[in-house]
Scaffold this motif. Sequence first.
Motif, short mmCIF file in Angstrom:
data_model
loop_
_atom_site.label_atom_id
_atom_site.label_comp_id
_atom_site.label_asym_id
_atom_site.label_seq_id
_atom_site.Cartn_x
_atom_site.Cartn_y
_atom_site.Cartn_z
N LEU A 10 0.84 -1.18 0.00
CA LEU A 10 0.00 0.00 0.00
C LEU A 10 0.88 1.24 0.00
O LEU A 10 1.93 1.27 0.65
N ASP A 46 -3.25 4.37 -2.48
CA ASP A 46 -4.14 3.49 -1.72
C ASP A 46 -4.71 4.13 -0.46
O ASP A 46 -5.80 3.76 -0.02
N VAL A 63 -9.88 5.89 -2.72
CA VAL A 63 -8.78 5.83 -1.77
C VAL A 63 -9.31 5.52 -0.37
O VAL A 63 -10.41 5.93 0.02
N ARG A 64 -8.53 4.76 0.42
CA ARG A 64 -8.88 4.46 1.80
C ARG A 64 -8.39 5.57 2.71
O ARG A 64 -7.40 6.24 2.41
N ARG A 101 -14.26 2.21 2.96
CA ARG A 101 -12.92 2.80 2.70
C ARG A 101 -12.26 3.37 3.95
O ARG A 101 -11.30 4.12 3.84
#
Length: 299
Positions: free
Chosen positions: A9, A37, A67-68, A98
């Motif tokens: 990530l 990410d 996106v998280r 997310r």
Amino acid sequence: MTDYGHDLLFGLFVTPSATNAQHVLDLAVTADRAGLDLVTFQDHPYQPAFLDTWTLLSYAAARTERVRLSGNVLSLPLRPPAVLARAAASLDILSGGRFELGLGAGAFWDAIAAMGGRRLTASQAVDALREAIAIIRDLWNTEATGRVRHEGPYYPMAGAKRGPRPAHDIDIWVGAYKPRMLALTGAVADGWLPTLDYLPEGVASLPGLNARIDEAATRAGRDPAAVRRLMNFMNVRFSPTSQGMLDGPPGQWVEQLADLALTHGITAFIVGGDDPAVAERLAAEVAPAVRDLVRRERG
């Protein structure tokens, strides 16, 4: 060598500046569009120069698509765990799964106390965090029967209703540096989220710190690989020649990050600096090359 086998990530560690709020949001949108990410925000609720991190997370979730998002890390003493559990589940539902929960035991105790938070010793703060993680997970567990009751000294609960259930299994990532916090991380957390600049010997600290987490995980009956290893990098720069960790040309970044993944098990790389150009180069030039190199080395 330790490689826990997680996917890689790449993300940002953003300063939530209240005087430059549009830039903060633009960074989140840039990361989303560039294909990173993660976007994470510092959390210092006692700092008036910063936006409230939870409000910012919610607003950023509405402005992004894939996106998280996470606090990095949320200050538990000023965010009661039962309320935090419901807020986290709600944001996860609204964002389409997310949200991840970065959580810390607390620091800057004078500032916390000035805001009305409970002042704790270092040992008490670790115990309170362990209680909080159990409560948060119980409240998310809507398949269990009965209400949530907890008799611990820090967060007693007398029968809270469970739910809502998050849209996905939210990870709890713990910011930890000292032995008891590392042991807690290995025993109950889903991830370890330190900042490289705060490690006593930098990268050389990682074997010993990883070993503490691994030992605690094993004692708790867990596979050490269940704990993802993440890392914040505060002072980064793309420059023509090598000047140090993540300070050099893209090829150097690729080699250094791949080594961290393959040798030390670090598989989430979160960079500070608040520079959109760095975010775009991280996504376009570094992340694909690191993924390719790690994939080839893993066979």
